[in-house]
Write an enzyme that holds these catalytic residues in place. Structure first.
Site, PDB file in Angstrom:
ATOM      1  N   PHE A 342       0.871  -1.187   0.000  1.00  0.00           N
ATOM      2  CA  PHE A 342       0.000   0.000   0.000  1.00  0.00           C
ATOM      3  C   PHE A 342       0.903   1.232   0.000  1.00  0.00           C
ATOM      4  O   PHE A 342       1.765   1.389   0.855  1.00  0.00           O
ATOM      5  CB  PHE A 342      -0.886  -0.054   1.241  1.00  0.00           C
ATOM      6  N   CYS A 343       0.691   2.134  -0.992  1.00  0.00           N
ATOM      7  CA  CYS A 343       1.420   3.401  -1.085  1.00  0.00           C
ATOM      8  C   CYS A 343       2.922   3.145  -1.113  1.00  0.00           C
ATOM      9  O   CYS A 343       3.395   2.349  -1.912  1.00  0.00           O
ATOM     10  CB  CYS A 343       0.996   4.324   0.052  1.00  0.00           C
ATOM     11  N   VAL A 344       3.713   3.814  -0.256  1.00  0.00           N
ATOM     12  CA  VAL A 344       5.162   3.601  -0.282  1.00  0.00           C
ATOM     13  C   VAL A 344       5.508   2.177   0.127  1.00  0.00           C
ATOM     14  O   VAL A 344       6.553   1.647  -0.262  1.00  0.00           O
ATOM     15  CB  VAL A 344       5.884   4.629   0.613  1.00  0.00           C
ATOM     16  N   GLY A 346       3.972  -0.261  -1.091  1.00  0.00           N
ATOM     17  CA  GLY A 346       3.941  -0.906  -2.396  1.00  0.00           C
ATOM     18  C   GLY A 346       5.221  -0.675  -3.175  1.00  0.00           C
ATOM     19  O   GLY A 346       5.701  -1.566  -3.890  1.00  0.00           O
TER      20      GLY A 346
END
Length: 609
Positions: A342-344, A346
């Site tokens: 998820f987000c960073v 990811g």
């Protein structure tokens, strides 16, 4: 203390002589007096705990990193008292505006014939009755809207390239947001009316709220006493099954008699805490996944203390994502697992999978990957690119040292930076309600999480900005070496689910689309309504949002969008359906003994920045 008796004016919060008058220059409790120690706007304020002081204001710090190219100097600000101010050298883009553009904008927006009613109707800051019915406030509102429209028009016609125009627009909006008459007591009819109705109590309570936030070092966006991690947030049952100096791994207790054989490892952002995915039970992404029979593990990143400020990006790969993959495989007793970033988180996960692919180990370890609002192609990173230029990087390198080991990126600065991207919603809205109107913010779990920030080590932060935001290395085939391997995301050919949000200002959906094109395997591309967080945290139930699916790849993002099918409700069930075939057969749920490392949510999530 004043020796005068207030008499019948005892409830008047505006009397200059009154000892509790928050606006009198000499008042002991005046937070706006230039010489006041508690003045959050004066340069001599308590910078150590002051959430508004320039020394702590990440927005100011970021802009000052543009090495003189920031339009924030007081001498350069446009006037809102009458006609637009003359161009000042401090606004770096103004020389790119031709004189006729100023003249045309002035004639358009300051002509008596120009009706600004449409602008007023579209701006929710001015929808209150006082802005509509009282001539003085109507005039103040209209003058602000005319001046703001004038400067936007000027920027639009400046001779700038796309990147410079984006920066100019962004910083102009920061100033326009801050300068709105709604942000100041004497030009906000709603705040004045509330003061009259409460006989000054709203003013008094507003000053108390301001004093509290100065002490806390941030603007309160929610009732922070209403939530406690481990009690009413992050309460999904589980055990901590692994801990090193950087991460804890939580294994969540199955709630079904059978679970899918292949476990799911979640890698959340290391900015803020993991419990964005485990808020209250009714909107917990983790709890819902467990209820579907998925065997869920999750990484809890440590809020980095001073002694770990030398950790690198590669440490986050080796001691973080790659270690988690190995530990989950071992704990579950299975060779291949599913992973989600998820987000960073990811971006870290994608880098780790790129390393595994380069080592020839990807197909042995990973069955599928899911990415939620994750940026891999950083060519268009949204509004934050106004902050992240070469000069900003050099400022941070000077601050932290060339290798970054001399400092940390403080969580408070990161929080302010992200808040400033939506300043009206996440800064000025609370200034008006909390301080001017003297209202307490309501309890909101998502905003409580938003304020629970984390620190990042200097070397890791500098590497992230240099190699991704500035040099966009993940888009190059073998263009970046991590852990001794030349990483090429095209070699990562596992089935991949990519989720983006249509209104995301941190990971614009078209950039998520470009990022999805980097993978070598089949991609399921899904777009949800709303923004970076609210779009992700959209549990099944009331169908208040929707999501879109379509064939991927497509020639362009626009081509995909034009043929995508809209579905009402949450995208989570669509993901469950996609993930289930990659998760193996159903088997008896494993028994979960009590861990010597403790129960969920663990200890790392409790540490404050």
């Amino acid at each position: 203390m004043s020796t005068k008796k207030p008499g019948e004016a005892g409830n008047n919060p505006f009397a200059a002589w009154m000892e509790n008058n928050p606006f009198a220059a000499a008042a002991a409790n005046n937070p706006f007096a230039a010489g006041s120690a508690d003045n959050p706007f004066a340069g001599g304020g308590k910078a150590g705990a002051n959430p508004f002081a320039a020394g702590l204001d990440a927005m100011q710090t970021m802009m000052s990193g543009n090495l003189g190219q920031q339009p924030w100097a007081a001498s350069a600000m446009p006037s809102f008292a009458g006609a637009p101010a003359a161009p000042e050298a401090g606004w770096w883009w103004l020389p790119a505006v031709k004189p006729e553009a100023f003249q045309a904008a002035a004639m358009k927006w300051f002509s008596p014939q120009t009706d600004v009613a449409a602008l007023a109707a579209a701006d929710r800051r001015f929808r209150g009755e006082g802005w509509q019915s009282q001539p003085f406030f109507q005039a103040v509102r209209d003058q602000y809207l005319r001046t703001a429209a004038f400067w936007r028009d000027v920027v639009e016609h400046a001779d700038l390239d796309d990147r410079e125009r984006h920066r100019a627009k962004f910083f102009l909006e920061q100033f326009l947001d801050a300068s709105a008459p709604s942000n100041f007591f004497l030009t906000n009819p709603e705040a004045i009316q509330r003061a009259v109705e409460t006989k000054g109590e709203s003013v008094k309570h507003g000053m108390e709220n301001l004093a509290h936030d100065i002490e806390a070092g941030h603007i309160a966006m929610t009732d922070e006493t209403a939530f406690k991690v481990g009690e009413n947030l992050a309460v999904t049952p589980g055990q901590v099954v692994f801990r090193n100096e950087l991460i804890e791994i939580i294994h969540y207790t199955p709630t079904q008699k059978t679970v899918y054989q292949r476990p799911l490892l979640i890698v959340p952002p290391c900015i803020n805490k993991f419990y964005i995915l485990d808020l209250k039970p009714e909107n917990s992404f983790v709890a819902h996944a467990v209820a579907q029979g998925f065997n869920v593990y999750l990484v809890s990143w440590r809020n980095v203390p001073e002694e770990l400020k030398t950790l690198t990006w590669e440490d986050y790969l080796e001691e973080g994502a790659l270690t988690a993959i190995d530990e989950v495989r071992s704990h579950a007793g299975i060779e291949k697992i599913n992973v989600l970033g998820f987000c960073v988180g990811g971006t870290i996960l994608a880098s780790a999978l790129g390393v595994l692919a380069a080592r020839g180990e990807l197909d042995d370890f990973i069955e599928s990957a899911t990415y939620l609002t994750t940026l891999l192609d950083f060519s268009e990173p949204g509004d934050i690119k106004a902050y992240l230029g070469e000069s900003t990087y050099q400022m941070r390198a000077q601050q932290f040292g060339p290798d970054g080991t001399g400092g940390m990126m403080k969580g408070s600065e990161l929080a302010q930076s992200f808040a400033s991207l939506r300043a009206n919603d996440l800064i000025w809205n609370y200034v008006v309600n909390n301080y001017l109107k003297g209202q307490d913010p309501p309890a909101f779990d998502l905003l409580f999480w938003n304020g629970d920030s984390t620190n990042l080590p200097g070397p890791m932060y500098l590497y992230y900005i240099r190699n991704f935001y500035l040099d966009n290395k993940l888009t190059e085939h073998g263009g970046i070496n991590m852990l001794g391997e030349d990483v090429d995301l095209a070699l990562v050919d596992v089935p991949t689910f990519v989720y983006c949000s249509r209104e995301d200002h941190i990971v614009p959906w078209k950039s998520a689309f470009a990022s999805a094109e980097l993978w070598g395997g089949d991609v399921e591309f899904v777009m949800g309504a709303s923004g970076h967080i609210a779009g992700v945290i959209n549990p099944p139930g009331p169908k208040k949002r929707s999501y879109w699916t379509g064939n991927f790849p497509a020639p362009t993002p626009e081509a995909w969008d034009s043929k995508a099918k809209e579905h009402p409700g949450s995208w989570w069930p669509h993901w469950y359906t996609w993930l289930a075939p990659h998760s193996g057969k159903r088997v008896a749920a494993p028994k979960q003994p009590k861990s010597k490392l403790g129960a969920a949510p663990g200890t790392y999530v409790l540490a404050k920045a």
